[in-house]
Scaffold this motif. Structure first.
Motif, PDB file in Angstrom:
ATOM      1  N   THR A   4       0.832  -1.212   0.000  1.00 44.37           N
ATOM      2  CA  THR A   4       0.000   0.000   0.000  1.00 44.37           C
ATOM      3  C   THR A   4       0.860   1.253   0.000  1.00 44.37           C
ATOM      4  N   ASP A   8       0.879   4.401  -2.621  1.00 40.14           N
ATOM      5  CA  ASP A   8       0.344   5.679  -2.171  1.00 40.14           C
ATOM      6  C   ASP A   8       1.391   6.737  -1.843  1.00 40.14           C
ATOM      7  N   PRO A  59      -0.068  12.322  -3.341  1.00 36.96           N
ATOM      8  CA  PRO A  59       1.216  11.847  -2.791  1.00 36.96           C
ATOM      9  C   PRO A  59       2.343  12.869  -2.885  1.00 36.96           C
ATOM     10  N   THR A 172      -6.481   8.621  -1.205  1.00 37.20           N
ATOM     11  CA  THR A 172      -5.276   9.104  -1.875  1.00 37.20           C
ATOM     12  C   THR A 172      -5.158   8.566  -3.295  1.00 37.20           C
TER      13      THR A 172
END
Length: 458
Positions: A4, A8, A59, A172
């Motif tokens: 993850t 992200d 990000p 996100t």
């Protein structure tokens, strides 16, 4: 690092293009600033919460920069905080230009703190708080390392909609690779790259023969001492409508007409046919693989030069057609993508190793006089209970040249902001250049009523 987190978060070395912007910013600030006027009541907490939500979405807004002790090998790391700073400025109801002074005196003068991040900050200029006439000028400043003009306006639009409760929170976005990693294979491939190198070199030879005029500094200003200043101009809705119509009839773009006006202003009073250089940042989001959406943060422009021919008593539309042909040819040969690819050979490793590259850009770079025009940008007129107007963007010049014009058409007006290097270009000379450019553009229209004029200097 979990899967993850890989998706992200941006945790990687800077690309050559990002590194070049980062090096420039350390020498002289390289920010992109976006502003919108908000009519209605807005509490600082509304903007604070919206800013945090905006950072969670993108990000690149959650990064800082780390590097070796000698300044080499810069890389994106996590920001110390995910909360952008918010500076609130209370001013008198009559002080309508206070936001301009905040941009001129502060936002263009101070780099973002890349060591801690995030690379974005906010200013809220408030007039008439608590009254029926309460209004705000919301200013978003973001580092050019992670943003261009389109990104800055997109981030500001999203921020205002979140603050007004007019947009849903989203999770996100995936972290994107650097721009160079998404260039089409035909650009990054060696045979094609060799073709582009040959094209750029041939263009350099042609330019050397033509000896196009560039803006020369009145006083040499060391790169580390450069300070960007701002002058604003604006065209009315009637002028914008006629400009678009005349451009269609002349078979050129609005960008070409603006380029022609700046070329005429740069050429000045000339008794002979001459060529002048005006740089054009080209947005290449749609040409990447996969294409990048405008709502994704990042810097996705590359500046190519246009050597525009200006004759004595030049007609705007004749000059515009020449500018249109020149830029179209460069786009057809993908010179903007070639320059992005070639940055891997040209981008300095650090500030300490940048003197040669900076000197070359100063001498022959395409940004000497530059027109960054993102065209029509449909910033909404309302967000929740708020009325919105005057959305526009402004750019630092840094070491890329001496004068930059940023243009967008929003809320029925064309915002034409000129920034210049103080000292290298005197305030009087910058004012004269802006006036000549506006006058040259209006000379091609029937509706020549004066555009709205605002100017400020520290």
């Amino acid at each position: 690092m979990t899967a993850t987190r890989d998706v992200d978060e941006v945790r990687r070395s800077m690309s050559p293009m990002e590194r070049w912007y980062w090096v420039c910013d350390q020498i002289s600030p390289l920010n992109v600033v976006a502003r919108v006027h908000v009519r209605g009541a807005c509490a600082p907490r509304d903007l604070d919460l919206a800013a945090e939500a905006l950072v969670r979405e993108h990000p690149l807004l959650r990064v800082a920069v780390d590097a070796e002790p000698d300044g080499s090998r810069p890389r994106f790391v996590g920001a110390a905080s995910h909360r952008p700073s918010l500076r609130v400025v209370e001013t008198e109801p009559s002080d309508v230009d206070r936001w301009v002074r905040e941009v001129d005196d502060v936002e263009l003068a101070l780099s973002l703190d890349w060591r801690t991040g995030p690379l974005v900050r906010l200013v809220d200029v408030v007039r008439g708080r608590g009254t029926a006439d309460e209004c705000h000028d919301v200013i978003l400043t973001v580092s050019h390392v992670i943003a261009d003009g389109t990104t800055a306006l997109e981030l500001l639009r999203r921020l205002v909609e979140l603050a007004a409760g007019a947009a849903r929170l989203v999770s996100t976005r995936p972290a994107l690779p650097p721009p160079e990693a998404m260039l089409p294979k035909r650009i990054n491939g060696l045979p094609r790259a060799a073709h582009f190198v040959a094209s750029v070199l041939a263009d350099g030879v042609a330019a050397a023969v033509a000896r196009p005029r560039r803006l020369t500094p009145a006083t040499p200003v060391e790169s580390r001492g450069r300070r960007t200043r701002l002058i604003r101009r604006e065209l009315t809705a009637a002028q914008v409508a006629e400009l678009a119509d005349r451009c269609r009839r002349a078979g050129v773009t609005v960008h070409s007409a603006l380029t022609a006006a700046m070329a005429i202003a740069l050429a000045g009073t000339t008794s002979t046919r001459t060529r002048v250089t005006v740089g054009s940042p080209v947005d290449f989001r749609a040409e990447l693989e996969p294409p990048v959406h405008p709502t994704d943060a990042g810097a996705y422009v590359a500046t190519v030069p246009s050597h525009v021919q200006v004759a004595p008593a030049a007609d705007l539309w004749t000059v515009a057609r020449g500018a249109h042909r020149d830029l179209r040819r460069r786009k057809r040969f993908h010179q903007h993508l070639a320059l992005v690819s070639l940055l891997r050979l040209m981008s300095p490793r650090s500030v300490a190793a940048s003197a040669r590259a900076v000197a070359m850009v100063d001498r022959v770079g395409p940004g000497n006089v530059c027109l960054s025009n993102i065209g029509r940008y449909d910033f909404p007129d309302r967000a929740g209970d708020w009325a919105l107007s005057g959305a526009q963007f402004i750019a630092d010049v840094s070491v890329s040249g001496y004068l930059v014009a940023t243009v967008n058409t929003s809320h029925a007006a064309l915002h034409w902001n000129f920034t210049y290097i103080e000292g290298a270009v005197s305030s009087e000379r910058a004012e004269q250049f802006a006036e000549r450019a506006v006058r040259a553009l209006l000379s091609g229209l029937h509706h020549t009523g004066a555009g709205v004029r605002t100017a400020t200097r520290g």
